[in-house]
Design an enzyme around this catalytic site. Structure first.
Site, PDB file in Angstrom:
ATOM      1  N   ASP A  35      37.817  38.237  39.258  1.00  0.00           N
ATOM      2  CA  ASP A  35      36.831  37.300  38.720  1.00  0.00           C
ATOM      3  C   ASP A  35      37.345  35.867  38.897  1.00  0.00           C
ATOM      4  O   ASP A  35      38.524  35.577  38.687  1.00  0.00           O
ATOM      5  CB  ASP A  35      36.583  37.591  37.233  1.00  0.00           C
ATOM      6  CG  ASP A  35      35.299  36.949  36.743  1.00  0.00           C
ATOM      7  OD1 ASP A  35      34.331  37.696  36.473  1.00  0.00           O
ATOM      8  OD2 ASP A  35      35.255  35.705  36.635  1.00  0.00           O
ATOM      9  N   ILE A  36      36.445  34.981  39.269  1.00  0.00           N
ATOM     10  CA  ILE A  36      36.817  33.591  39.532  1.00  0.00           C
ATOM     11  C   ILE A  36      37.197  32.843  38.245  1.00  0.00           C
ATOM     12  O   ILE A  36      37.932  31.859  38.286  1.00  0.00           O
ATOM     13  CB  ILE A  36      35.675  32.872  40.306  1.00  0.00           C
ATOM     14  CG1 ILE A  36      36.209  31.704  41.111  1.00  0.00           C
ATOM     15  CG2 ILE A  36      34.543  32.469  39.379  1.00  0.00           C
ATOM     16  CD1 ILE A  36      35.236  31.192  42.151  1.00  0.00           C
ATOM     17  N   ASN A  90      27.338  43.744  31.567  1.00  0.00           N
ATOM     18  CA  ASN A  90      26.305  42.929  30.941  1.00  0.00           C
ATOM     19  C   ASN A  90      24.968  43.234  31.619  1.00  0.00           C
ATOM     20  O   ASN A  90      24.914  43.354  32.843  1.00  0.00           O
ATOM     21  CB  ASN A  90      26.628  41.439  31.084  1.00  0.00           C
ATOM     22  CG  ASN A  90      27.861  41.036  30.300  1.00  0.00           C
ATOM     23  OD1 ASN A  90      28.076  41.518  29.191  1.00  0.00           O
ATOM     24  ND2 ASN A  90      28.678  40.159  30.864  1.00  0.00           N
ATOM     25  N   GLY A  96      23.921  38.806  28.391  1.00  0.00           N
ATOM     26  CA  GLY A  96      25.048  38.014  28.877  1.00  0.00           C
ATOM     27  C   GLY A  96      25.264  38.086  30.381  1.00  0.00           C
ATOM     28  O   GLY A  96      26.270  37.589  30.896  1.00  0.00           O
ATOM     29  N   GLN A  97      24.313  38.686  31.108  1.00  0.00           N
ATOM     30  CA  GLN A  97      24.477  38.792  32.559  1.00  0.00           C
ATOM     31  C   GLN A  97      24.106  37.471  33.236  1.00  0.00           C
ATOM     32  O   GLN A  97      23.009  36.944  33.021  1.00  0.00           O
ATOM     33  CB  GLN A  97      23.600  39.932  33.113  1.00  0.00           C
ATOM     34  CG  GLN A  97      23.821  40.182  34.601  1.00  0.00           C
ATOM     35  CD  GLN A  97      23.014  41.375  35.123  1.00  0.00           C
ATOM     36  OE1 GLN A  97      22.204  41.958  34.411  1.00  0.00           O
ATOM     37  NE2 GLN A  97      23.229  41.713  36.383  1.00  0.00           N
ATOM     38  N   HIS A 103      27.287  44.842  38.262  1.00  0.00           N
ATOM     39  CA  HIS A 103      28.740  44.858  38.413  1.00  0.00           C
ATOM     40  C   HIS A 103      29.391  45.325  37.133  1.00  0.00           C
ATOM     41  O   HIS A 103      28.845  45.138  36.034  1.00  0.00           O
ATOM     42  CB  HIS A 103      29.269  43.475  38.812  1.00  0.00           C
ATOM     43  CG  HIS A 103      28.830  42.370  37.909  1.00  0.00           C
ATOM     44  ND1 HIS A 103      27.573  41.805  37.991  1.00  0.00           N
ATOM     45  CD2 HIS A 103      29.460  41.735  36.896  1.00  0.00           C
ATOM     46  CE1 HIS A 103      27.453  40.867  37.069  1.00  0.00           C
ATOM     47  NE2 HIS A 103      28.590  40.804  36.377  1.00  0.00           N
ATOM     48  N   LEU A 104      30.563  45.883  37.303  1.00  0.00           N
ATOM     49  CA  LEU A 104      31.367  46.392  36.189  1.00  0.00           C
ATOM     50  C   LEU A 104      32.604  45.514  36.074  1.00  0.00           C
ATOM     51  O   LEU A 104      33.353  45.357  37.043  1.00  0.00           O
ATOM     52  CB  LEU A 104      31.761  47.840  36.510  1.00  0.00           C
ATOM     53  CG  LEU A 104      32.703  48.587  35.581  1.00  0.00           C
ATOM     54  CD1 LEU A 104      32.055  48.851  34.230  1.00  0.00           C
ATOM     55  CD2 LEU A 104      33.093  49.928  36.216  1.00  0.00           C
ATOM     56  N   HIS A 105      32.780  44.912  34.887  1.00  0.00           N
ATOM     57  CA  HIS A 105      33.998  44.131  34.630  1.00  0.00           C
ATOM     58  C   HIS A 105      35.119  45.076  34.207  1.00  0.00           C
ATOM     59  O   HIS A 105      34.885  46.015  33.429  1.00  0.00           O
ATOM     60  CB  HIS A 105      33.791  43.161  33.460  1.00  0.00           C
ATOM     61  CG  HIS A 105      32.814  42.064  33.685  1.00  0.00           C
ATOM     62  ND1 HIS A 105      33.190  40.751  33.942  1.00  0.00           N
ATOM     63  CD2 HIS A 105      31.458  42.057  33.672  1.00  0.00           C
ATOM     64  CE1 HIS A 105      32.107  39.999  34.060  1.00  0.00           C
ATOM     65  NE2 HIS A 105      31.045  40.760  33.903  1.00  0.00           N
TER      66      HIS A 105
HETATM   67  P1  AMP Z   1      28.148  38.484  34.235  1.00  0.00           P
HETATM   68  O1  AMP Z   1      28.059  37.476  33.147  1.00  0.00           O
HETATM   69  O2  AMP Z   1      28.386  39.892  33.704  1.00  0.00           O
HETATM   70  O3  AMP Z   1      26.973  38.413  35.187  1.00  0.00           O
HETATM   71  O4  AMP Z   1      29.462  38.172  35.031  1.00  0.00           O
HETATM   72  C1  AMP Z   1      29.483  37.460  36.225  1.00  0.00           C
HETATM   73  C2  AMP Z   1      30.920  37.193  36.524  1.00  0.00           C
HETATM   74  O5  AMP Z   1      31.031  36.821  37.876  1.00  0.00           O
HETATM   75  C3  AMP Z   1      31.532  36.063  35.688  1.00  0.00           C
HETATM   76  O6  AMP Z   1      32.656  36.554  34.969  1.00  0.00           O
HETATM   77  C4  AMP Z   1      31.925  35.027  36.732  1.00  0.00           C
HETATM   78  O7  AMP Z   1      33.121  34.347  36.427  1.00  0.00           O
HETATM   79  C5  AMP Z   1      32.045  35.878  37.994  1.00  0.00           C
HETATM   80  N1  AMP Z   1      31.844  35.161  39.243  1.00  0.00           N
HETATM   81  C6  AMP Z   1      30.820  34.326  39.556  1.00  0.00           C
HETATM   82  N2  AMP Z   1      30.965  33.859  40.808  1.00  0.00           N
HETATM   83  C7  AMP Z   1      32.091  34.436  41.303  1.00  0.00           C
HETATM   84  C8  AMP Z   1      32.777  34.351  42.551  1.00  0.00           C
HETATM   85  N3  AMP Z   1      32.325  33.563  43.546  1.00  0.00           N
HETATM   86  N4  AMP Z   1      33.917  35.054  42.704  1.00  0.00           N
HETATM   87  C9  AMP Z   1      34.377  35.830  41.693  1.00  0.00           C
HETATM   88  N5  AMP Z   1      33.780  35.963  40.498  1.00  0.00           N
HETATM   89  C10 AMP Z   1      32.650  35.262  40.302  1.00  0.00           C
END
Ligand code: AMP
Length: 116
Positions: A35-36, A90, A96-97, A103-105
């Protein structure tokens, strides 16, 4: 089944290689990358290559994909040196998405700044 959506979807752009990511895993169906904005010492995302917006858009046709995502979590967590970990999906803006590509964190490696 939704179409690949590279024009608007940041995760589709990562999947195609149009924008970079710190990838830790890739196969025919999935990519996983850090994650960024990590919310834990280790925080990566398991992302199906199929563009499905959220868990709410899944049906029986996505069952194998969803099962594989869950099985990848312990495999990749172990490869990242984690003994235990948290997972999170999310769903929808109210859930919170932020990125509308399923995607799965996976979080681990110490104190987490996400809800315990
Ligand atoms: P969500 O809130 O569940 O949709 O999570 C989206 C996640 O994607 C967040 O934790 C962001 O920090 C992550 N994210 C967004 N853009 C990027 C990217 N370019 N590379 C890696 N992670 C990202």
């Amino acid at each position: 089944m939704s179409a690949h959506n590279e024009n608007t979807c940041i995760f589709c752009k990562i999947i195609s290689g149009a924008i970079p990511a710190k990838k830790i895993y890739e196969d025919a169906d999935f990519v996983a990358f850090h994650d960024i904005k990590p919310m834990a010492k280790v925080h990566f995302l398991i992302v199906p290559k199929l563009h499905v917006e959220s868990l709410k858009d899944c049906d029986e046709t996505h069952q194998a994909m969803l099962g594989k995502a869950l099985l990848l979590a312990p495999q990749l967590a172990t490869e990242q040196g984690l003994i235990g970990f948290k997972t999170l999906i999310n769903t929808g803006p109210e859930g919170g998405q932020e990125v509308m590509h399923l995607h799965l964190h996976v979080f681990g490696g110490g104190a987490l700044s996400v809800a315990n």
